[in-house]
Scaffold this motif. Structure first.
Motif: not given
Length: 148
Positions: A16-20, A22-24, A30-38
């Motif tokens: 499973k992809k574990r987002v958030g 750390g950068a490593g 941004f955990s794969g959600r892009g930058c800002k916005g809804n």
């Protein structure tokens, strides 16, 4: 070891992809959600029919609004006053009404409503009557008979 007891082949299950975490990890910041916005926010959900700000099809095509009732029953509705075109004492059936042009087809049931007055005694045989229409026909000396 039997065939069905073997463990899955190496690499056939992806972890499973574990987002958030750390950068490593490759999925930090941004955990794969892009930058800002809804779409980067928690709980964001696009409402049905939303087309990214373009005028939605439901507004572009007025005839598509609403819904179609699939249980709709077509019915021929006639007011009592329309029966005055028949001679006194005659039998009024859906086929007679088609011949006089009161209804277009006998494919749908006929219902008599109490609009207007009737001044002659008629023997009316149709699918249904309103209570007031039945009373008006019988008060004029006629009969109101429901047939299937």
């Amino acid at each position: 070891m039997k065939q069905n007891e073997l463990s899955p082949a190496e690499g056939s299950h992806k972890s499973k992809k574990r987002v958030g975490r750390g950068a490593g990890s490759g999925h930090g910041t941004f955990s794969g959600r892009g930058c800002k916005g809804n779409k980067a926010r928690a709980g964001f959900e696009v409402r049905p029919g939303f087309e990214g700000g373009q005028l939605p099809i439901i507004k572009r095509l007025p005839e598509k609004r609403g819904f179609t009732n699939i249980f709709k029953r077509d019915i021929n509705v006639i007011n009592v006053s329309a029966l005055n075109c028949f001679e006194s004492g005659s039998e009024v059936t859906p086929s007679e009404m088609v011949a006089r042009g009161l209804i277009k087809t006998t494919a749908f049931p006929v219902k008599i409503l109490a609009g207007g007055e009737i001044d002659r005694a008629l023997n009316v045989k149709v699918s249904s009557f309103s209570a007031a229409a039945k009373a008006k026909i019988e008060a004029a000396g006629g009969t109101a008979e429901e047939v299937a």
